[in-house]
Scaffold this motif. Structure first.
Motif, PDB file in Angstrom:
ATOM      1  N   ASP A   8      25.128  35.014  49.180  1.00 32.46           N
ATOM      2  CA  ASP A   8      25.580  36.693  49.572  1.00 32.46           C
ATOM      3  C   ASP A   8      26.705  36.839  49.899  1.00 32.46           C
ATOM      4  N   GLY A   9      27.341  38.062  49.500  1.00 35.66           N
ATOM      5  CA  GLY A   9      28.687  38.343  49.782  1.00 35.66           C
ATOM      6  C   GLY A   9      29.818  37.910  48.888  1.00 35.66           C
ATOM      7  N   VAL A  10      29.344  36.630  48.154  1.00 32.84           N
ATOM      8  CA  VAL A  10      30.451  36.131  47.022  1.00 32.84           C
ATOM      9  C   VAL A  10      30.035  37.130  45.924  1.00 32.84           C
ATOM     10  N   HIS A  11      31.450  37.652  45.353  1.00 33.24           N
ATOM     11  CA  HIS A  11      31.767  38.573  44.195  1.00 33.24           C
ATOM     12  C   HIS A  11      31.817  37.588  42.957  1.00 33.24           C
ATOM     13  N   SER A  12      32.300  36.469  43.177  1.00 25.31           N
ATOM     14  CA  SER A  12      32.531  35.598  41.757  1.00 25.31           C
ATOM     15  C   SER A  12      32.726  34.107  42.277  1.00 25.31           C
ATOM     16  N   TRP A  13      32.267  33.297  41.493  1.00 23.29           N
ATOM     17  CA  TRP A  13      32.793  31.793  41.489  1.00 23.29           C
ATOM     18  C   TRP A  13      33.799  31.471  41.885  1.00 23.29           C
ATOM     19  N   LEU A  14      34.830  32.627  41.309  1.00 22.67           N
ATOM     20  CA  LEU A  14      36.257  32.505  41.452  1.00 22.67           C
ATOM     21  C   LEU A  14      36.741  32.954  42.794  1.00 22.67           C
ATOM     22  N   ASP A  15      35.954  33.296  43.565  1.00 23.06           N
ATOM     23  CA  ASP A  15      36.303  33.751  44.982  1.00 23.06           C
ATOM     24  C   ASP A  15      37.449  32.839  45.873  1.00 23.06           C
ATOM     25  N   THR A  16      36.889  31.773  45.705  1.00 17.72           N
ATOM     26  CA  THR A  16      37.599  30.792  46.444  1.00 17.72           C
ATOM     27  C   THR A  16      38.738  29.951  45.559  1.00 17.72           C
ATOM     28  N   PHE A  17      38.453  30.155  44.283  1.00 18.15           N
ATOM     29  CA  PHE A  17      39.534  29.505  43.487  1.00 18.15           C
ATOM     30  C   PHE A  17      40.933  30.109  43.499  1.00 18.15           C
ATOM     31  N   TRP A  18      40.977  31.616  43.360  1.00 14.81           N
ATOM     32  CA  TRP A  18      42.240  32.109  43.413  1.00 14.81           C
ATOM     33  C   TRP A  18      42.912  32.153  44.713  1.00 14.81           C
ATOM     34  N   PRO A  19      42.175  32.042  45.881  1.00 14.54           N
ATOM     35  CA  PRO A  19      43.406  31.752  47.058  1.00 14.54           C
ATOM     36  C   PRO A  19      43.945  30.165  46.959  1.00 14.54           C
ATOM     37  N   SER A  51      38.114  46.421  37.114  1.00 15.66           N
ATOM     38  CA  SER A  51      38.067  46.372  38.578  1.00 15.66           C
ATOM     39  C   SER A  51      39.388  46.808  39.040  1.00 15.66           C
ATOM     40  N   MET A  52      39.377  47.513  40.163  1.00 18.25           N
ATOM     41  CA  MET A  52      40.419  48.310  41.132  1.00 18.25           C
ATOM     42  C   MET A  52      40.801  47.631  42.398  1.00 18.25           C
ATOM     43  N   VAL A  53      40.182  46.470  42.483  1.00 17.43           N
ATOM     44  CA  VAL A  53      40.297  46.033  43.938  1.00 17.43           C
ATOM     45  C   VAL A  53      41.771  45.339  44.143  1.00 17.43           C
ATOM     46  N   ARG A  60      39.788  41.942  33.877  1.00 16.71           N
ATOM     47  CA  ARG A  60      39.410  42.781  35.089  1.00 16.71           C
ATOM     48  C   ARG A  60      37.931  43.665  34.660  1.00 16.71           C
ATOM     49  N   GLN A  61      37.493  43.385  33.641  1.00 18.08           N
ATOM     50  CA  GLN A  61      36.142  44.214  33.403  1.00 18.08           C
ATOM     51  C   GLN A  61      35.088  43.486  34.083  1.00 18.08           C
ATOM     52  N   TYR A  62      35.293  42.338  34.979  1.00 14.50           N
ATOM     53  CA  TYR A  62      34.335  41.884  35.602  1.00 14.50           C
ATOM     54  C   TYR A  62      34.714  42.022  37.120  1.00 14.50           C
ATOM     55  N   ARG A  63      33.529  42.143  38.117  1.00 12.39           N
ATOM     56  CA  ARG A  63      33.878  42.092  39.514  1.00 12.39           C
ATOM     57  C   ARG A  63      35.110  41.277  39.928  1.00 12.39           C
ATOM     58  N   HIS A  64      35.657  41.816  40.461  1.00 15.52           N
ATOM     59  CA  HIS A  64      37.110  41.164  41.158  1.00 15.52           C
ATOM     60  C   HIS A  64      37.604  40.073  40.107  1.00 15.52           C
ATOM     61  N   GLY A  65      37.398  40.704  38.829  1.00 19.73           N
ATOM     62  CA  GLY A  65      38.256  39.892  37.663  1.00 19.73           C
ATOM     63  C   GLY A  65      39.683  39.798  37.744  1.00 19.73           C
ATOM     64  N   ARG A  66      40.140  38.734  37.326  1.00 19.53           N
ATOM     65  CA  ARG A  66      41.658  38.661  37.411  1.00 19.53           C
ATOM     66  C   ARG A  66      42.012  38.325  35.937  1.00 19.53           C
ATOM     67  N   THR A  67      42.468  36.996  35.703  1.00 17.43           N
ATOM     68  CA  THR A  67      42.729  36.600  34.471  1.00 17.43           C
ATOM     69  C   THR A  67      41.891  35.200  34.211  1.00 17.43           C
ATOM     70  N   GLU A  68      42.113  34.867  32.792  1.00 11.24           N
ATOM     71  CA  GLU A  68      41.516  33.621  32.259  1.00 11.24           C
ATOM     72  C   GLU A  68      42.810  33.084  31.687  1.00 11.24           C
TER      73      GLU A  68
END
Length: 607
Positions: free
Chosen positions: A79-90, A151-153, A439-447
């Protein structure tokens, strides 16, 4: 609010975030299969065999790979995790321990406006304040691509956001956070001039922007107050060029001195920074270089956004990368530069309130250790900039429309040209990174896309094969372009191996002891993993008619950074590399000009 904005707010800036699809988590099998396919063109037969063996071990039941992947699946379902990448990016951005100045921050050089310095600077401030007022009301419509909302986050990190150095991991101070809920309530910016720093309130007490006339007067007052540069070793901005742990230690020493907490708070909460330079770059390349690694104490590289305006009115932006990607900054700068400053002022409700009075931001640097650190940081970064070679390549007779008319994807066309130029410059192909927006994904950035496919390899070989005729070369080019487009679509769909496998490695580092995976899996020491990620070319695109050049530093000791602006009728490239690679970079630039012409002629009707 005008009619267009009233219509736009029916769908507010962040209202669609929760309805965006989640970044898909590939299966372990799929990522391993793609990894083997992606690294294969870079390996010898023996290296492929070694890599395949370790991938097979990574996929065995109850292997470390399976344990790590299950942990990632559990995290993704939390719960509360937007993406499996949430920790990867930091960990990817905030975990790096080298300097971010030049190594991570990127820049845009804006199109010239013909304005003098103060008017240009005031116009940029006016446009940014209008954008913030719209963002605060969530009146910036979500970006769409091919009908899909993005995504506009990242827009939450445009204003009052500052990276804070840490001993092991940096953090981010920003609004829209638990510590600072909602939009920034700051009313000031930080203006640099000749290494001195000034607080300038650009919003009135009621939050209404100052008029452009007020801002111009305030900026002139800054330049008058900053006529004499500070004493050597007292420009604190130099410290932001240091390696992160060193800067963290210096920051702790700063905070131990009375008064410095308030000064740091002023800088870190400022809406953004504005650097007013006291010189005009000699040419366009020099302007790009100054935007990338110019210093003289006139930067705070940890700040999310710094506008830089030179003495002749040329201007650009330097961006801290940890929370902001190029696509978000493109939208921001297009909004700023696509509308006249007076219109921004009118729409934002800016009014004359009297010129804002600059307040000098001073730090207590009586400690000789701090002065020494500032001086040594300044000298070290100046040398680091000197040790970076750069050049620009401009094509006035080629653009995206040219490639489309020839029946080839524009990005595939230029990537094929990069590979051919690299082969001819260095005598071999090498791992090539290309950033693909997701960015079409929730909290999406780049691949992370890897450009060297078997088809690309065959194309490069055919181009310099005396036995290959025009038809064979053309067929090879179209096959390489087709494979490139197919792989880019996989990346856009979240079906790419590198970030997935990299995050599994990071989980082992963070949680290995708890998971029973105490050693790094051998896959991460294979020739395939090491060679696929050892960049010889690092490429990224920023298509906007409002910018001339886009640029960033190289990513390894032998890498050439390739930042390009590919527009319908124009193609500009900024190259950077460590100075020992400079001769090869300049040869690459020459060969790139040749390759673009050669490929265009190859695909021309009747060729």
């Amino acid at each position: 609010m005008n009619t267009s904005e009233a219509t736009a707010v029916a769908v507010t800036t962040f209202s669609q975030e929760d309805s965006l699809p989640r970044v898909p988590l590939p299966t372990l099998e799929a990522s391993c299969e793609r990894f083997l396919a992606w690294c294969a063109p870079l390996l010898t037969a023996a290296e492929r065999t070694e890599t395949e063996a370790e991938v097979a071990a990574f996929l065995r039941p109850d292997s470390p790979g399976r344990v790590l992947h299950r942990a990632l699946e559990q995290y993704d379902a939390t719960d509360g995790v937007h993406s499996w990448l949430d920790t990867f990016w930091p960990y990817r951005y905030l975990g790096r321990r080298d300097r971010i100045a030049l190594n991570a921050n990127f820049f845009f050089l804006f199109q010239d406006s013909g304005e003098e310095q103060v008017s240009r600077a005031a116009g940029l401030v006016t446009g940014a304040l209008h954008y913030k007022s719209r963002l605060d009301r969530e009146a910036v419509p979500p970006v769409t691509q091919r009908g899909r909302p993005q995504s506009m986050v990242q827009n939450k990190y445009l204003f009052s956001t500052t990276r804070i150095p840490g001993a092991e991991l940096d953090t981010v101070r920003s609004p829209y956070s638990e510590a600072w809920p909602g939009p920034s309530d700051a009313r000031h910016i930080v203006v640099f001039h000749r290494g001195a720093m000034f607080r300038l309130d650009v919003l009135g007490a009621d939050g209404v922007p100052h008029s452009p006339e007020d801002l111009r007067a305030g900026l002139r007052a800054v330049m008058k107050a900053g006529t004499e540069p500070p004493a050597p070793g007292t420009s604190v901005g130099h410290l932001t060029t240091m390696a992160r742990a060193e800067w963290a230690a210096a920051r702790r020493t700063l905070l131990a001195r009375p008064g410095n907490t308030e000064a740091l708070n002023t800088v870190e909460t400022a809406l953004f920074c504005l650097s007013l330079e006291d010189f005009a770059p000699a040419d366009t390349q020099a302007a790009c270089d100054e935007l990338l690694y110019g210093d003289r104490g006139n930067r705070w590289f940890d700040k999310a956004v710094t506008f830089v305006v030179f003495a002749d009115g040329r201007a650009g932006i330097n961006v801290e990368h940890c929370e902001l990607d190029g696509t978000t900054i493109l939208s921001f700068t297009d909004a700023l530069l696509g509308t006249p400053a007076d219109e921004h002022a009118r729409r934002s409700g800016a009014r004359t309130q009297g010129p804002p009075v600059p307040e000098a931001i001073t730090f207590d640097l009586d400690d000789e250790t701090l002065r020494s650190r500032a001086r040594s940081a300044a000298d070290a970064f100046a040398q680091y900039g000197h040790d970076t070679a750069t050049t620009t390549v401009s094509f006035e007779d080629f653009g995206a429309d040219t490639a489309k008319a020839l029946g080839v994807s524009p990005d595939a066309f230029v990537q094929a040209a990069y590979q051919l130029a690299h082969q001819r410059a260095k005598g071999h192909l090498g791992a090539t990174y290309e950033s693909i927006a997701t960015r079409q994904y929730r909290h999406g950035r780049t691949e992370a896309m890897r450009v060297v496919t078997p088809e690309m390899q065959d194309f490069v070989t055919a181009m310099d094969d005396p036995a290959a005729d025009t038809k064979a070369k053309r067929t090879a080019l179209r096959a390489a372009a087709g494979a490139h487009v197919a792989r880019a679509k996989e990346c856009q769909a979240g079906q790419a191996p590198e970030q997935h496998l990299w995050e599994l490695e990071l989980i082992q580092r963070r949680r290995g002891a708890d998971l029973g995976v105490t050693e790094q899996p051998a896959l991460y020491r294979t020739p395939g993993w090491l060679k696929m990620r050892d960049d010889y070319l690092s490429t990224s695109s920023a298509p906007s008619a409002n910018i001339q050049y886009f640029g960033f530093g190289s990513t390894s000791p032998r890498c050439i950074g390739v930042a390009y602006v590919l527009l319908p009728t124009r193609f500009n490239v900024y190259l950077s590399t460590p100075r020992p690679v400079a001769p090869q970079m300049h040869t690459f630039a020459t060969e790139l000009r040749r390759a673009i012409t050669e490929l265009r002629d190859l695909l021309a009707p009747g060729a």
